[in-house]
Design a protein around this motif. Structure first.
Motif, mmCIF file in Angstrom:
data_model
loop_
_atom_site.group_PDB
_atom_site.id
_atom_site.type_symbol
_atom_site.label_atom_id
_atom_site.label_comp_id
_atom_site.label_asym_id
_atom_site.label_seq_id
_atom_site.Cartn_x
_atom_site.Cartn_y
_atom_site.Cartn_z
ATOM 1 N N LYS A 273 0.796 -1.223 0.000
ATOM 2 C CA LYS A 273 0.000 0.000 0.000
ATOM 3 C C LYS A 273 0.834 1.282 0.000
ATOM 4 N N LEU A 274 2.070 1.184 -0.470
ATOM 5 C CA LEU A 274 2.838 2.432 -0.585
ATOM 6 C C LEU A 274 2.543 3.044 -1.959
ATOM 7 N N GLY A 275 1.786 4.128 -1.966
ATOM 8 C CA GLY A 275 1.367 4.717 -3.233
ATOM 9 C C GLY A 275 2.271 5.829 -3.715
ATOM 10 N N GLY A 276 2.703 6.675 -2.798
ATOM 11 C CA GLY A 276 3.485 7.820 -3.259
ATOM 12 C C GLY A 276 4.186 8.534 -2.129
ATOM 13 N N PHE A 277 4.989 9.504 -2.541
ATOM 14 C CA PHE A 277 5.796 10.287 -1.605
ATOM 15 C C PHE A 277 5.619 11.764 -1.838
ATOM 16 N N HIS A 278 5.665 12.524 -0.761
ATOM 17 C CA HIS A 278 5.891 13.955 -0.845
ATOM 18 C C HIS A 278 7.237 14.214 -0.187
ATOM 19 N N PHE A 279 8.220 14.576 -0.991
ATOM 20 C CA PHE A 279 9.544 14.838 -0.434
ATOM 21 C C PHE A 279 9.648 16.285 0.052
ATOM 22 N N ASN A 280 10.246 16.412 1.204
ATOM 23 C CA ASN A 280 10.577 17.715 1.792
ATOM 24 C C ASN A 280 11.437 17.389 3.011
ATOM 25 N N ASP A 281 11.684 18.357 3.873
ATOM 26 C CA ASP A 281 12.390 18.028 5.111
ATOM 27 C C ASP A 281 11.815 18.866 6.242
ATOM 28 N N SER A 282 12.096 18.425 7.454
ATOM 29 C CA SER A 282 11.500 19.133 8.579
ATOM 30 C C SER A 282 12.342 18.989 9.825
ATOM 31 N N LYS A 283 12.312 20.010 10.648
ATOM 32 C CA LYS A 283 13.010 19.988 11.937
ATOM 33 C C LYS A 283 11.985 19.817 13.056
ATOM 34 N N GLY A 285 7.975 20.161 12.399
ATOM 35 C CA GLY A 285 6.639 19.692 12.021
ATOM 36 C C GLY A 285 6.539 19.683 10.511
ATOM 37 N N ASP A 286 5.439 20.203 10.006
ATOM 38 C CA ASP A 286 5.243 20.233 8.554
ATOM 39 C C ASP A 286 5.954 21.465 7.990
ATOM 40 N N ASP A 287 7.292 21.469 8.122
ATOM 41 C CA ASP A 287 8.059 22.676 7.808
ATOM 42 C C ASP A 287 8.212 22.930 6.306
ATOM 43 N N ASP A 288 8.046 21.880 5.505
ATOM 44 C CA ASP A 288 8.188 22.011 4.043
ATOM 45 C C ASP A 288 9.535 22.594 3.622
ATOM 46 N N LEU A 289 10.597 22.216 4.354
ATOM 47 C CA LEU A 289 11.943 22.674 3.996
ATOM 48 C C LEU A 289 12.503 21.833 2.844
ATOM 49 N N THR A 290 13.604 22.306 2.285
ATOM 50 C CA THR A 290 14.199 21.620 1.138
ATOM 51 C C THR A 290 14.625 20.197 1.519
ATOM 52 N N THR A 291 14.276 19.261 0.665
ATOM 53 C CA THR A 291 14.595 17.845 0.865
ATOM 54 C C THR A 291 16.080 17.644 1.188
ATOM 55 N N GLY A 292 16.332 16.918 2.265
ATOM 56 C CA GLY A 292 17.720 16.597 2.618
ATOM 57 C C GLY A 292 18.463 17.702 3.336
ATOM 58 N N SER A 293 17.774 18.814 3.629
ATOM 59 C CA SER A 293 18.484 19.934 4.253
ATOM 60 C C SER A 293 18.678 19.726 5.750
ATOM 61 N N ILE A 294 17.862 18.895 6.371
ATOM 62 C CA ILE A 294 17.946 18.716 7.822
ATOM 63 C C ILE A 294 18.378 17.283 8.193
ATOM 64 N N LYS A 295 17.768 16.297 7.543
ATOM 65 C CA LYS A 295 18.075 14.906 7.915
ATOM 66 C C LYS A 295 18.445 14.084 6.680
ATOM 67 N N SER A 317 3.222 -1.711 -8.768
ATOM 68 C CA SER A 317 3.582 -0.444 -9.418
ATOM 69 C C SER A 317 4.397 0.387 -8.430
ATOM 70 N N ALA A 318 5.459 0.963 -8.951
ATOM 71 C CA ALA A 318 6.373 1.742 -8.108
ATOM 72 C C ALA A 318 5.648 2.968 -7.561
ATOM 73 N N PRO A 319 6.036 3.453 -6.384
ATOM 74 C CA PRO A 319 5.373 4.644 -5.833
ATOM 75 C C PRO A 319 5.602 5.876 -6.711
ATOM 76 N N ALA A 320 4.649 6.790 -6.649
ATOM 77 C CA ALA A 320 4.777 8.054 -7.385
ATOM 78 C C ALA A 320 5.581 9.013 -6.508
ATOM 79 N N TYR A 321 6.652 9.547 -7.063
ATOM 80 C CA TYR A 321 7.491 10.465 -6.295
ATOM 81 C C TYR A 321 7.129 11.904 -6.629
ATOM 82 N N MET A 322 6.845 12.667 -5.591
ATOM 83 C CA MET A 322 6.502 14.079 -5.782
ATOM 84 C C MET A 322 7.239 14.915 -4.750
ATOM 85 N N ILE A 323 7.405 16.187 -5.070
ATOM 86 C CA ILE A 323 7.989 17.131 -4.120
ATOM 87 C C ILE A 323 6.840 17.903 -3.494
ATOM 88 N N ASP A 324 6.936 18.216 -2.206
ATOM 89 C CA ASP A 324 5.938 19.091 -1.572
ATOM 90 C C ASP A 324 6.687 20.043 -0.641
#
Ligand code: RM4
Ligand code: MN
Ligand code: MN
Length: 427
Positions: A273-283, A285-295, A317-324
């Motif tokens: 049941k892994l359908g997709g991703f929203h990539f971002n980063d957070s320190k 909560g839902d900080d919406d920082l640049t992916t990989g900038s914190i962890k 089917s492979a998960p759909a990768y998205m940026i958020d």
């Protein structure tokens, strides 16, 4: 000079140092038994969708500080995304938010995107804000609302998003709900969940047979006591109850601090049941920082799970990768270029993990060598290989540098000076 010529010129100016770095890395990878050409092909096949809401400067409820030359409409957003695609060769698709970026003429948008070399990934519905002219308010919920008329309005909106998506060529809808309660007692925790499920069942029925529906969980905000789809367990229950074409979407920022997200990924893969991703980063909560900038290591461990799942054919089917992401203080195009480069590099590092060797160490309980196997891959400076994958595909060795050299922002600053970007009210 056009972007292709500028890219070629920028690549040429760094070709010698690039070759030196690449040859050193290739020698090392070959010594370790990797097939460098296969790695290049895999990196080139990696795709991530750009969200339509990330092209303008974001902000907080305290303020927004727009930059020059921001896209004034969804058509201009396609132009910006085509620049990201041209430089990185990793973003051939767009994830549209409706109504934030609802096209008046979806077919015209589809055609313009196609001219830019772009297609459409998952469409996103928005029932977390009241829209001008809407009959009912979502103040006390949308799909979970106690009043059936409000629920119907929300369901109709999601079905409309599917219809727009059909014209665009999307085959997925992501439903993120702000529904929840701020105080104990405000909402029935069980009935609200039942109502969300029954609403989503109607959207599911409305979808064409080749579509998938993603449910996106989030622990808190805007509801501060109890969010209806607050965790991956709730999301999984929905996806399982809805049917085969429903799956869960994991937004990296939608977890409480220290949550082991790679474990969640592993569990969802296991459940199919892994359908997709929203990539971002957070320190926090839902900080919406640049992916990989914190962890960045966490991001690598997530990709390790994804690569392992793909290698063991754990999904149909492979998960759909998205940026958020929300870009509050960076140039949005530059932040997105940086994000795609990070994703390409992190994926490439995860590809370096020798699965069989790792499995053998695990079987022997050799903790040190098992961990070292991951760290060796993570600590490899893979950037020259990723740059080479981009270069061979017609992109830039250094996308951010090539972008600056193109003066795209300055040119757009002049071309787009009439009229201004209207940001979504919640960004
Ligand atoms: C939510 C969630 C959704 C995104 C909106 C803008 O927190 O992450 O995916 O569409 O924000
Ligand atoms: Mn999200
Ligand atoms: Mn979010």
């Amino acid at each position: 000079m056009n972007l292709a010529d500028i890219t070629a010129k920028d690549n040429a100016s760094r070709q010698n140092s690039h070759n030196e770095d690449l040859n050193a890395l290739k020698a090392r990878l070959e010594r370790e038994g990797h097939d460098v050409d296969a790695l290049l092909r895999q990196i080139q096949a990696f795709e991530v969708a750009v969200p339509s809401w990330a092209l303008g400067t974001g902000g907080t409820r305290f303020g927004r500080f727009p930059g020059m030359g921001e896209p004034r409409n969804v058509f201009e957003k396609m132009d910006d995304i085509s620049v990201i695609q041209a430089l990185t060769r990793g973003t051939p698709k767009v994830s549209l938010h409706i109504p934030w970026d609802e096209p008046q003429d979806p077919a015209a948008l589809r055609d313009h995107a196609a001219e830019c070399g772009l297609g459409f990934d998952a469409v996103n519905s928005n029932t977390f804000q009241d829209q001008p002219g809407a009959h009912y308010s979502y103040k006390f919920g949308s799909f979970s609302h106690v009043d059936a008329a409000v629920r119907d309005q929300a369901i109709e909106h999601a079905c409309h998003v599917v219809d727009v998506g059909k014209t665009l060529g999307s085959t997925e809808i992501t439903v993120w709900l702000a529904d929840g309660s701020n105080y104990p007692g405000q909402m029935s925790l069980r009935k609200s969940f039942q109502r969300v499920l029954s609403g989503l069942q109607q959207v599911y029925k409305h979808m064409p047979s080749d579509w998938r529906l993603f449910t996106e969980h989030k622990p808190y905000e805007p509801a501060f006591y109890a969010t209806v789809v607050q965790d991956w367990g709730s999301s999984l229950m929905l996806a399982q109850a809805l049917g085969e074409r429903a799956a869960c979407l994991v937004d990296l920022g939608h977890h409480l601090p220290n949550t082991n997200i790679e474990m969640i990924v592993a569990r969802l893969v296991e459940a199919g049941k892994l359908g997709g991703f929203h990539f971002n980063d957070s320190k926090y909560g839902d900080d919406d920082l640049t992916t990989g900038s914190i962890k960045p290591y966490q991001l690598f461990l997530v990709f390790h799970e994804l690569v392992e799942a793909a290698r063991s054919k754990a999904w149909s089917s492979a998960p759909a990768y998205m940026i958020d992401q929300s870009h509050n203080v960076k140039d949005p195009i530059e932040a997105l270029l940086q994000t795609v480069m990070t994703l390409q590099a992190t994926y490439a590092r995860a590809l370096l993990v020798p699965s069989d060797a790792l499995a053998a160490y695990q079987e022997e309980n050799d903790v040190m060598m098992a961990e070292q196997t991951l760290r060796n891959a993570y600590e490899t400076d893979i950037r020259p290989l990723v740059a080479e994958a981009r270069r061979l595909a017609g992109g830039a060795i250094d996308p951010i540098h090539a972008f600056r050299r193109s003066d795209y922002r300055e040119k757009m600053g002049m071309a787009r000076e009439q009229g201004s970007y209207t940001p979504p009210a919640s960004l």
